[in-house]
Design an enzyme around this catalytic site. Structure first.
Site, PDB file in Angstrom:
ATOM      1  N   CYS A  13       0.863  -1.182   0.000  1.00  0.00           N
ATOM      2  CA  CYS A  13       0.000   0.000   0.000  1.00  0.00           C
ATOM      3  C   CYS A  13       0.901   1.235   0.000  1.00  0.00           C
ATOM      4  CB  CYS A  13      -0.865   0.003   1.252  1.00  0.00           C
ATOM      5  SG  CYS A  13      -1.755  -1.521   1.473  1.00  0.00           S
ATOM      6  N   ARG A  52       2.494   1.403  -6.531  1.00  0.00           N
ATOM      7  CA  ARG A  52       2.636   0.356  -5.504  1.00  0.00           C
ATOM      8  C   ARG A  52       1.409  -0.549  -5.504  1.00  0.00           C
ATOM      9  NH1 ARG A  52       6.465   1.659  -1.623  1.00  0.00           N
ATOM     10  NH2 ARG A  52       5.383   0.491  -0.015  1.00  0.00           N
ATOM     11  N   TRP A  73      -3.596  -1.715  -1.441  1.00  0.00           N
ATOM     12  CA  TRP A  73      -3.471  -2.910  -2.275  1.00  0.00           C
ATOM     13  C   TRP A  73      -3.832  -4.050  -1.323  1.00  0.00           C
ATOM     14  CZ3 TRP A  73      -1.073  -7.475  -3.744  1.00  0.00           C
ATOM     15  CH2 TRP A  73      -1.234  -7.798  -5.083  1.00  0.00           C
ATOM     16  N   ASN A  94       0.360   0.097   6.284  1.00  0.00           N
ATOM     17  CA  ASN A  94       0.880  -0.775   5.230  1.00  0.00           C
ATOM     18  C   ASN A  94       1.562  -1.937   5.933  1.00  0.00           C
ATOM     19  OD1 ASN A  94       1.795  -1.892   2.893  1.00  0.00           O
ATOM     20  ND2 ASN A  94       3.472  -0.433   2.580  1.00  0.00           N
ATOM     21  N   GLY A  95       1.197  -3.181   5.583  1.00  0.00           N
ATOM     22  CA  GLY A  95       1.816  -4.337   6.237  1.00  0.00           C
ATOM     23  C   GLY A  95       0.751  -5.373   6.573  1.00  0.00           C
ATOM     24  N   GLU A 146       9.090 -22.991 -18.186  1.00  0.00           N
ATOM     25  CA  GLU A 146       9.014 -21.597 -17.716  1.00  0.00           C
ATOM     26  C   GLU A 146      10.215 -20.794 -18.222  1.00  0.00           C
ATOM     27  OE1 GLU A 146       6.855 -19.743 -16.687  1.00  0.00           O
ATOM     28  OE2 GLU A 146       7.893 -18.055 -15.781  1.00  0.00           O
ATOM     29  N   LYS A 168       9.869 -17.441 -20.536  1.00  0.00           N
ATOM     30  CA  LYS A 168      10.483 -16.152 -20.173  1.00  0.00           C
ATOM     31  C   LYS A 168      11.301 -15.606 -21.343  1.00  0.00           C
ATOM     32  CE  LYS A 168       8.578 -14.978 -17.349  1.00  0.00           C
ATOM     33  NZ  LYS A 168       7.525 -15.910 -17.196  1.00  0.00           N
ATOM     34  N   GLU A 190       9.013 -14.563 -24.434  1.00  0.00           N
ATOM     35  CA  GLU A 190       8.089 -13.426 -24.337  1.00  0.00           C
ATOM     36  C   GLU A 190       8.791 -12.087 -24.187  1.00  0.00           C
ATOM     37  OE1 GLU A 190       5.372 -13.402 -21.038  1.00  0.00           O
ATOM     38  OE2 GLU A 190       6.719 -14.555 -19.789  1.00  0.00           O
ATOM     39  N   HIS A 237      13.196 -38.419 -28.794  1.00  0.00           N
ATOM     40  CA  HIS A 237      11.971 -38.651 -29.589  1.00  0.00           C
ATOM     41  C   HIS A 237      11.714 -37.513 -30.552  1.00  0.00           C
ATOM     42  CE1 HIS A 237      11.052 -42.119 -27.108  1.00  0.00           C
ATOM     43  NE2 HIS A 237      11.321 -41.378 -26.038  1.00  0.00           N
ATOM     44  N   LYS A 246      -0.492  -7.651 -19.545  1.00  0.00           N
ATOM     45  CA  LYS A 246      -0.171  -8.212 -18.231  1.00  0.00           C
ATOM     46  C   LYS A 246      -1.266  -9.178 -17.793  1.00  0.00           C
ATOM     47  CE  LYS A 246       1.837  -9.099 -14.455  1.00  0.00           C
ATOM     48  NZ  LYS A 246       2.938 -10.110 -14.538  1.00  0.00           N
TER      49      LYS A 246
END
Ligand code: AGP
Length: 599
Positions: A2, A27, A74, A100-101, A472, A476, A479, A495, A594
């Protein structure tokens, strides 16, 4: 994460607070609010959504004063709406707080406060701070805040305003908080971005410190009341640089945040070698688990399959959400469907989830964005607490998802009355430090990236729980660098893909210690014999691995279930450096969004 901004001074306060919130939007935000001490009354405006929604509030124009606090939220506890937005108040509206936390013991404190007659209005953990201060307030705000903080377990960046005093009390433990020193005016904020426009004289609060701020003076103490002299820093640099910290892109910042993110995902969920999750499921009734996801989240689901079957002892299937939603899946009422999603807004995953629920399955979510569609669609779930992920290429959400899947599997195991080996907890505790070790290799990985950045194709090979890491790593690279790359189970090489091997083909091998190490070594030899250029990810430079490797990245050893997290960091860095060296827009790669909220 936050954002907090507070001001004490003679300027018109509302524009300062609202503009400050706008600077903190990076943030993450899902709601916001401000509170100003206006002629002895705490006046507040709170709004769900972006700062621009708050700004439209007519009532803002009728608020003025010399001390005020504001917050962009957030969400971590409680959906993003006006009631859960900060500031939060005591019962009498005499004390306002922004926080915040995460307060780990807020449920216990909340029970005590309710028993003592406090009315808690929101679903948040933060609100209980205002009631704790009220509980201890006998005319001295600083003393009441100190007593309240002594009861709190967890993390806080906190700003407090009282209707009786034209000052702000700020306190820090585990969430950043800075003070801005102006001419006859003071600021407090989560970071310097909302302050730099007014002053560059900054004090960084440390954990366990409390600051009393008036417009022309400040005092900093520790929780024992001892006065502390702090260095005043003169900050150089633009706002944009601040938002990314010292990092060139959000993606590399988020790669480097992963040690802290792992701690944040685990925080409050492991106590004395026991997993604590609030899940609306009866583990004994689950006969099958189906993981549905897309992209990187589908890769963490593949890892989840290994972990769930090993520790929860329940058969587990993994489906691309986009395939699941159309294949008329056979679902039984003792099936548990788990939707994995960073954004919680991926259209295919939402549709697959609805399909499963429509056929009677119980649903859980493993999601980063609190209050997102998927988090509201499921019966219960695990929030990642990874903070906003801004880079389009997902990094910290992936490693956080793997940890969440491991905690879920261990939770099922313990709820079924089976033993959980304490080595797992020990290794989870060491994980942030081991990730930091890999991050130290960033410079060396950049040197490797220089050698391979102009290649047109890559192959990635892994076995067992590290096969999804090969997928993965390839994603990465694809993209953000636009280089074609393919991930494969190493044994599958013979194969077909082995036909691609020649001296122009870089081949990345996940070669860390595992029961299948000798098999992986054979595959490396097959590639080496055909002139393939191997980049190996290994725990130590054994003679064989050295012989077959053009380049090697060594990473710390850990238990097999955590090795994907350690190993993927090196592949995230390899992809990042190649794309950066090619001068590409790492944070916003071409053609990508995103969150894929359309089919
Ligand atoms: C991963 O780097 C991509 N950005 C993409 O594959 C992403 O993982 C996928 O779109 C799923 O997103 P979600 O986790 O928000 O559902």
């Amino acid at each position: 994460m936050c954002g907090i901004i507070g001001y004490v001074g003679d300027r018109e306060i509302v524009p300062i607070l609202v503009e400050g919130l706008r600077k903190l939007e990076y943030r993450g935000y899902d709601s916001a609010g401000i509170c100003v001490l206006d002629s002895g009354v705490l006046k507040a405006v709170k709004k769900e959504g972006k700062i621009s929604e708050l700004e439209k509030e007519e009532s803002l124009r009728w608020i003025s004063g010399k001390a005020g606090i504001a917050h962009t939220r957030w969400a971590t506890h409680g959906k993003p709406d006006e009631i859960n937005a900060h500031p939060h108040f005591d019962c009498e509206n005499k004390i306002a707080i922004v926080h915040n936390g995460i307060i780990e013991n807020y449920q216990a404190l909340k029970k005590i406060l309710i028993k003592e007659g406090h009315t808690i209005k929101s679903e948040t953990d933060s609100e209980i701070i205002a009631h704790l201060i009220e509980k201890f307030y006998e005319g001295d705000l600083e003393e009441a805040v100190t007593k309240a903080l002594e009861l709190i377990e967890g993390a806080y960046g906190l700003a407090v305003l009282s209707s009786k005093e034209e000052k702000i009390i700020a306190a820090k433990k585990g969430s950043p908080l800075v003070i801005g020193i102006g001419d006859d005016e003071m600021f407090v904020a989560s970071d310097v971005s909302p302050i730099l426009g007014y002053t560059n004289k900054i004090i960084y609060l440390s954990d366990g410190e409390i600051a009393i701020i008036a417009k022309d003076r400040y005092l900093i103490k520790n929780l024992d009341g001892k006065k502390i002299d702090k260095e005043v820093h003169e900050i150089e640099g633009s706002i944009k640089e601040i938002e990314k910290g010292n990092f060139k892109h959000f993606m590399i910042k988020e790669i480097f945040e992963q040690p802290d993110v792992i701690e944040s995902t685990i925080r409050g969920r492991i106590k004395g070698n026991r997993i604590k999750l609030n899940l609306d499921i009866d583990p004994k009734k689950i006969k099958r688990i189906i993981l549905i996801a897309c992209g990187t989240s589908w890769h963490s689901a593949l890892i989840g399959k290994y972990i769930i079957e090993k520790y929860a002892g329940i058969p587990c299937e993994v489906d691309y959400a986009s395939e699941f939603r159309y294949r008329n899946p056979l679902i039984n009422e003792d099936d548990l469907v788990i939707a994995i999603s960073q954004s919680g807004e991926t259209a295919d995953t939402i549709a697959a989830l609805k399909e499963a629920k429509g056929k009677g399955a119980k649903a859980l979510g493993i999601v980063n964005v609190v209050g997102s569609t998927i988090s509201r669609e499921v019966d219960s779930g695990i929030y990642l607490h990874a903070g906003p992920e801004t880079g389009v290429a997902s990094t910290k959400a992936f490693t956080s998802q793997v940890i969440a899947l491991l905690m879920f599997s261990l939770f099922i195991r313990q709820e079924k009355g089976e033993e959980v080996d304490k080595v797992i907890f020990e290794e989870m505790g060491k994980l942030p430090g081991k990730i930091r070790k890999v991050l130290e290799s960033s410079k060396k990985i950049r040197e490797i990236a220089i050698m391979f950045k102009d290649k047109n194709n890559f192959l990635y090979f892994g076995r067992g729980i590290n096969f999804p890491v090969a997928l993965e790593g390839a994603l990465k690279l694809k993209e953000i660098s636009y280089i074609h790359a393919e991930g494969y189970p190493a044994a599958e090489m013979k194969h077909g893909p082995i036909a691609l091997i020649d001296k122009n083909m870089p081949v990345v091998f996940l070669a860390t210690k595992s029961p299948l190490s000798s098999k992986t070594l054979s595959n490396m030899e097959e590639v080496y014999a055909r002139g393939g250029k191997i980049i190996s990810i290994a725990n130590e430079p054994t003679p064989e691995i050295q012989k077959f490797s053009e380049e090697m990245i060594t990473v710390p050893e850990t238990i097999e279930e955590l090795s994907p997290i350690i190993n993927v960091i090196s592949l995230q860095l390899l992809a990042y450096h190649i794309a950066d060296l090619k001068g590409l827009d790492v944070d916003k790669p071409r053609n990508l969004a995103k969150s894929v909220t359309v089919e």
